[in-house]
Design a protein around this motif. Structure first.
Motif, short mmCIF file in Angstrom:
data_model
loop_
_atom_site.label_atom_id
_atom_site.label_comp_id
_atom_site.label_asym_id
_atom_site.label_seq_id
_atom_site.Cartn_x
_atom_site.Cartn_y
_atom_site.Cartn_z
N LEU A 1 0.83 -1.20 0.00
CA LEU A 1 0.00 0.00 0.00
C LEU A 1 0.88 1.26 0.00
O LEU A 1 0.58 2.23 -0.71
CB LEU A 1 -0.94 -0.02 1.20
CG LEU A 1 -1.98 1.09 1.28
CD1 LEU A 1 -2.90 1.10 0.06
CD2 LEU A 1 -2.82 0.93 2.55
N ILE A 2 1.95 1.25 0.74
CA ILE A 2 2.88 2.38 0.77
C ILE A 2 3.49 2.62 -0.62
O ILE A 2 3.52 3.74 -1.11
CB ILE A 2 3.97 2.17 1.84
CG1 ILE A 2 3.36 2.26 3.24
CG2 ILE A 2 5.12 3.17 1.67
CD1 ILE A 2 4.27 1.78 4.36
N VAL A 3 3.94 1.57 -1.26
CA VAL A 3 4.53 1.69 -2.60
C VAL A 3 3.48 2.19 -3.59
O VAL A 3 3.76 3.08 -4.41
CB VAL A 3 5.12 0.34 -3.07
CG1 VAL A 3 5.54 0.39 -4.53
CG2 VAL A 3 6.31 -0.06 -2.18
N CYS B 1 -0.06 4.79 6.20
CA CYS B 1 0.62 4.42 4.96
C CYS B 1 0.82 5.63 4.06
O CYS B 1 1.87 5.78 3.42
CB CYS B 1 -0.15 3.33 4.22
SG CYS B 1 -0.03 1.71 5.01
N TYR B 2 -0.19 6.49 4.01
CA TYR B 2 -0.06 7.71 3.20
C TYR B 2 1.12 8.55 3.72
O TYR B 2 1.97 9.00 2.93
CB TYR B 2 -1.34 8.56 3.21
CG TYR B 2 -1.15 9.83 2.43
CD1 TYR B 2 -1.23 9.81 1.04
CD2 TYR B 2 -0.82 11.02 3.06
CE1 TYR B 2 -0.99 10.97 0.30
CE2 TYR B 2 -0.58 12.18 2.33
CZ TYR B 2 -0.67 12.14 0.95
OH TYR B 2 -0.41 13.29 0.22
N LEU C 1 12.80 16.13 -2.28
CA LEU C 1 11.79 17.09 -2.71
C LEU C 1 11.42 18.03 -1.57
O LEU C 1 11.62 17.70 -0.39
CB LEU C 1 10.55 16.34 -3.21
CG LEU C 1 10.80 15.38 -4.38
CD1 LEU C 1 9.58 14.50 -4.61
CD2 LEU C 1 11.16 16.17 -5.64
N ARG C 2 10.87 19.18 -1.90
CA ARG C 2 10.41 20.13 -0.89
C ARG C 2 9.36 19.48 0.00
O ARG C 2 8.58 18.64 -0.45
CB ARG C 2 9.76 21.36 -1.54
CG ARG C 2 10.62 22.19 -2.42
CD ARG C 2 9.84 23.38 -3.00
NE ARG C 2 8.42 23.17 -3.24
CZ ARG C 2 7.88 22.70 -4.37
NH1 ARG C 2 8.66 22.36 -5.37
NH2 ARG C 2 6.57 22.57 -4.49
N THR D 1 8.62 9.14 2.66
CA THR D 1 9.65 8.35 2.00
C THR D 1 10.00 8.96 0.65
O THR D 1 11.17 9.12 0.31
CB THR D 1 9.17 6.90 1.80
OG1 THR D 1 8.94 6.32 3.08
CG2 THR D 1 10.18 6.06 1.04
N ALA D 2 8.98 9.31 -0.13
CA ALA D 2 9.23 9.91 -1.44
C ALA D 2 9.93 11.26 -1.31
O ALA D 2 10.87 11.56 -2.07
CB ALA D 2 7.91 10.06 -2.20
N LEU D 3 9.54 12.05 -0.34
CA LEU D 3 10.18 13.35 -0.14
C LEU D 3 11.67 13.18 0.18
O LEU D 3 12.52 13.89 -0.37
CB LEU D 3 9.48 14.14 0.98
CG LEU D 3 8.06 14.62 0.69
CD1 LEU D 3 7.44 15.25 1.93
CD2 LEU D 3 8.02 15.57 -0.49
#
Length: 155
Positions: free
Chosen positions: A61-63, A117-118, A131-132, A124-126
């Motif tokens: 779900l995280i991915v 998860c969100y 990223l900002r 994680t992506a940031l």
């Protein structure tokens, strides 16, 4: 000369040859030799299996959420990566659905896990892509139903 009981032997076997322990435990259960079963380790393994199922769905779900976010917001990389992101979204949805088919009782847990998860996917992506902090919204721009819906694919 002291002899070991079957449960003591099975506990030793558990530490030394896990696969053989599984085979032996299954045989003892099939033969209804319940007094010979290594119950402590069997219970621990069953509980661990449940945790593993939950962890796998949560991880997928995280991915999935991470790739939905990238597809929705990362315009600079979209032209080069959108196809791969969509492939990952489709694959994660399939794997989550397969897990839910095998273990339907995990479905209600997704509701409980969704916001966490969100947040994990977002942070994680940031971090991963440097990223900002405001690149992705702090609150989900989609629902759990959207995330799991195979027809939902942001442009």
């Amino acid at each position: 000369m002291e002899t070991r009981s079957q449960p003591q032997f099975n506990q030793i076997l558990y530490d030394q040859d896990f696969y053989l322990w599984i085979q032996t435990t299954a045989k003892l259960l099939k033969e209804h030799r319940f007094d010979d079963v290594d119950w402590e380790n069997l219970i621990e393994e069953i509980e661990s299996m449940g945790r593993s199922e939950k962890k796998e769905v949560k991880s997928r779900l995280i991915v999935l959420i991470e790739h939905l976010l990238k597809l929705m917001y990362w315009e600079a990389e979209k032209a080069y990566n959108a196809r791969g992101w969509r492939d990952t979204i489709v694959e994660q949805r399939i794997q989550i659905e397969l897990s839910l088919e095998d273990s339907p009782s995990l479905r209600p847990l997704l509701t409980e896990l969704f916001l966490d998860c969100y947040q994990k996917a977002r942070s994680t992506a940031l971090r991963k892509y440097q990223l900002r902090a405001d690149f992705f919204p702090a609150e989900p721009p989609f629902t759990l139903e959207d995330v799991l819906n195979s027809d939902y694919l942001p442009q």
